[in-house]
Design an enzyme around this catalytic site. Structure first.
Site, PDB file in Angstrom:
ATOM      1  N   SER A  64      24.744  51.264  68.041  1.00 45.28           N
ATOM      2  CA  SER A  64      24.491  50.062  67.523  1.00 45.28           C
ATOM      3  C   SER A  64      23.434  49.298  68.209  1.00 45.28           C
ATOM      4  O   SER A  64      23.254  48.112  67.751  1.00 45.28           O
ATOM      5  CB  SER A  64      25.847  49.311  67.972  1.00 45.28           C
ATOM      6  OG  SER A  64      26.816  49.718  67.059  1.00 45.28           O
ATOM      7  N   LYS A  67      20.852  48.362  66.027  1.00 42.87           N
ATOM      8  CA  LYS A  67      20.944  46.947  65.163  1.00 42.87           C
ATOM      9  C   LYS A  67      19.928  45.931  65.122  1.00 42.87           C
ATOM     10  O   LYS A  67      19.386  45.767  64.050  1.00 42.87           O
ATOM     11  CB  LYS A  67      22.613  46.589  65.248  1.00 42.87           C
ATOM     12  CG  LYS A  67      23.381  47.686  64.676  1.00 42.87           C
ATOM     13  CD  LYS A  67      24.899  47.127  65.158  1.00 42.87           C
ATOM     14  CE  LYS A  67      26.114  48.113  64.413  1.00 42.87           C
ATOM     15  NZ  LYS A  67      27.260  47.798  65.006  1.00 42.87           N
ATOM     16  N   TYR A 191      22.195  54.812  57.613  1.00 49.06           N
ATOM     17  CA  TYR A 191      22.826  53.879  58.696  1.00 49.06           C
ATOM     18  C   TYR A 191      23.014  55.141  59.952  1.00 49.06           C
ATOM     19  O   TYR A 191      22.855  54.936  61.306  1.00 49.06           O
ATOM     20  CB  TYR A 191      23.922  52.994  58.240  1.00 49.06           C
ATOM     21  CG  TYR A 191      24.562  52.437  59.670  1.00 49.06           C
ATOM     22  CD1 TYR A 191      23.890  51.450  60.166  1.00 49.06           C
ATOM     23  CD2 TYR A 191      25.818  52.920  59.784  1.00 49.06           C
ATOM     24  CE1 TYR A 191      24.769  50.957  61.193  1.00 49.06           C
ATOM     25  CE2 TYR A 191      26.600  52.374  60.692  1.00 49.06           C
ATOM     26  CZ  TYR A 191      26.062  51.333  61.633  1.00 49.06           C
ATOM     27  OH  TYR A 191      26.692  50.968  62.651  1.00 49.06           O
ATOM     28  N   TYR A 243      29.551  41.484  70.030  1.00 49.58           N
ATOM     29  CA  TYR A 243      30.787  41.498  69.269  1.00 49.58           C
ATOM     30  C   TYR A 243      31.796  40.572  69.909  1.00 49.58           C
ATOM     31  O   TYR A 243      31.459  39.336  70.112  1.00 49.58           O
ATOM     32  CB  TYR A 243      31.680  43.084  69.499  1.00 49.58           C
ATOM     33  CG  TYR A 243      30.622  43.855  68.984  1.00 49.58           C
ATOM     34  CD1 TYR A 243      29.931  43.856  68.002  1.00 49.58           C
ATOM     35  CD2 TYR A 243      30.578  45.212  69.876  1.00 49.58           C
ATOM     36  CE1 TYR A 243      29.116  45.057  67.826  1.00 49.58           C
ATOM     37  CE2 TYR A 243      29.714  46.102  69.742  1.00 49.58           C
ATOM     38  CZ  TYR A 243      28.942  46.216  68.689  1.00 49.58           C
ATOM     39  OH  TYR A 243      28.107  47.207  68.442  1.00 49.58           O
ATOM     40  N   VAL A 261      28.083  52.451  71.350  1.00 47.71           N
ATOM     41  CA  VAL A 261      29.084  53.196  72.021  1.00 47.71           C
ATOM     42  C   VAL A 261      28.799  54.373  72.580  1.00 47.71           C
ATOM     43  O   VAL A 261      29.922  55.091  73.266  1.00 47.71           O
ATOM     44  CB  VAL A 261      30.137  53.839  70.372  1.00 47.71           C
ATOM     45  CG1 VAL A 261      30.944  52.765  70.152  1.00 47.71           C
ATOM     46  CG2 VAL A 261      29.203  54.434  69.480  1.00 47.71           C
TER      47      VAL A 261
HETATM   48  N1  GLN Z   1      27.762  54.729  64.731  1.00 44.22           N
HETATM   49  C1  GLN Z   1      28.997  53.903  65.227  1.00 44.22           C
HETATM   50  C2  GLN Z   1      29.273  53.126  64.040  1.00 44.22           C
HETATM   51  O1  GLN Z   1      28.837  52.707  63.259  1.00 44.22           O
HETATM   52  C3  GLN Z   1      28.029  52.675  65.987  1.00 44.22           C
HETATM   53  C4  GLN Z   1      28.911  51.742  66.594  1.00 44.22           C
HETATM   54  C5  GLN Z   1      28.554  51.206  68.003  1.00 44.22           C
HETATM   55  O2  GLN Z   1      27.739  51.693  68.714  1.00 44.22           O
HETATM   56  N2  GLN Z   1      29.312  50.284  68.222  1.00 44.22           N
HETATM   57  O3  GLN Z   1      30.714  53.149  63.876  1.00 44.22           O
END
Ligand code: GLN
Length: 425
Positions: A64, A67, A191, A243, A261
């Protein structure tokens, strides 16, 4: 001499090393089997100096943390209005993978949750570009932020795709609202490749430093995106980057940030430094436990909170004196440092409170390091009013901080490089 900053980082990671709280992301085997003990912290300054401690060159997937960077690419490629029409900028206070869209419009609430990130992925590149070229644009863009060519972890990518039910569900919802207008599966595919880009903690710090350095990569010198895009991205990171823990983060740490993550965490402190940490065990929000602890420590130890009140502008007028005498007397305001609104207000007020009796008035910028736009406008208005009041104005500007020629709204002003030789008529 050993670096003070590197030693500080080594001490910091030593202090958090004992913390075993949290758990690895378990939704794919590649993340569940990661080495939980890895730990690293890196600072990259806006002039390109890198300090690190721990496993700074261990590769892991960006997840993430991609993003905000892909949001920046979408803003650069499509413009603010086109992106805002599809993705909001309001914190959702929800988990990263929540299946929720704004009632009525179907827009994801912000680009940091998966729904928004899947949409911004689809907005990278020019309209109508094919899926493969769009994904390439994203990987090239992430590489430009890092200042080196990044690659994709194919095993993570394949595994994520096999477990992408939730992201596919989100993409299908987006398609049903016409937020996505293309094949949802292709967008999720892209993505997921974006999330599977391999980075090191050193790369992430350099990417964060590019954000801190208004879009210019401090190492390669490449302008990756415009400054106006960066301000927008940092604002969204500050409000939505962590978040459903964004409010806690804003008060405790106060640095625009983003987590992933795989255990990465970045923070970008505008004008100062890009920070990255890596430690794979996560808390219940999906944020790295030891990463959070490190950032709290950095912010407290080093006064990095963006809401900390900067030193007052009281010292911008270094001296206020008269040189020469009689009709040759010049009233000199010797200014210093960086001048922004509060500093310019102070200068203007000094002149308003004690109107100069001398015919000639000089603003001496020799010791001034910068003047922002609003301060320039205020000082031009000051010279215009003094000119109108019958004074002769001199601007001592050896470093050409003001544009040359001076805009006409400054009135009649003699711009000189030094006060020696500039005498009253
Ligand atoms: N690839 C993960 C997802 O889209 C990334 C989520 C994250 O890093 N919080 O669920």
């Amino acid at each position: 001499m050993r670096s003070i900053v590197s030693d500080y980082l080594a001490d910091a990671i030593h202090d958090v090393d004992v913390n075993r709280a949290g758990a690895l992301a378990g939704y794919i085997p590649e993340l569940a089997n990661a080495d939980a003990e890895r730990l690293a912290a890196v600072f990259a300054t806006v002039d390109g100096t890198v300090y690190g401690a721990g496993n700074v060159d261990t590769p892991f997937t960006i997840q993430s943390i991609s993003k905000p960077f892909v949001y920046a690419l979408a803003l650069a490629d499509r413009g603010f209005h086109a992106v805002l029409a599809k993705v909001g900028v309001e914190p959702s206070g929800e988990a990263f993978n929540e299946i929720s869209l704004e009632p009525g419009t179907g827009r994801p609430r912000n680009p940091m949750i998966n729904a928004g990130a899947i949409t911004t992925h689809a907005l990278a590149g020019s309209p109508g570009v094919r899926a493969a070229a769009r994904t390439q644009r994203v990987i090239d863009g992430l590489s430009a932020f890092a200042g080196r060519r990044l690659s994709v972890d194919e095993a993570v990518c394949t595994s994520e795709m096999a477990h992408a039910h939730r992201n596919l569900a989100i993409a299908h919802m987006l398609r049903s609202h016409d937020i996505l207008t293309e094949d949802p599966r292709e967008v999720v595919d892209g993505y997921i490749r974006q999330c599977a880009v391999l980075v090191t903690t050193r790369d992430l710090a350099m990417m964060a430093a590019t954000l801190a350095n208004h879009g210019l990569n401090p190492r390669s010198g490449e302008r990756v995106v415009e400054e106006s895009v960066i301000r927008h991205v940092l604002s969204v990171m500050a409000t939505c980057g962590m978040y459903d823990a964004a409010g806690d983060w804003a008060t405790q740490v106060g640095i625009p940030a983003k987590s992933g993550v795989a255990g990465g965490l970045i923070g970008a402190l505008p004008g100062q430094v890009g920070i990255a940490t890596f430690s794979p065990r996560l808390d219940e929000h999906g944020n790295s436990v030891r990463g959070l602890q490190l950032f709290e420590q950095f912010s407290a130890d080093m006064g990095l909170h963006v809401m900390s009140v900067p030193p007052a502008a009281r010292s911008v007028v270094r001296s206020h004196h008269v040189v020469g005498d009689g009709t040759n007397a010049i009233r000199v305001l010797q200014l210093q440092g960086g001048i922004r609104f509060a500093g310019a207000e102070k200068i203007v007020r000094e002149v308003e409170v004690a109107a100069p009796t001398e015919h000639t008035v000089a603003l001496d910028l020799t010791l001034v390091s910068s003047i922002d736009n609003v301060a320039q406008r205020m000082l031009r208005e000051l010279t215009r009013r003094l000119d109108e009041g019958g004074h002769r104005m001199i601007l001592v500007d050896p470093e050409s901080l003001f544009p040359s020629p001076l805009p006409a709204d400054a009135g009649a002003v003699d711009v000189v490089a030094s006060l020696t030789g500039a005498s009253a008529p």
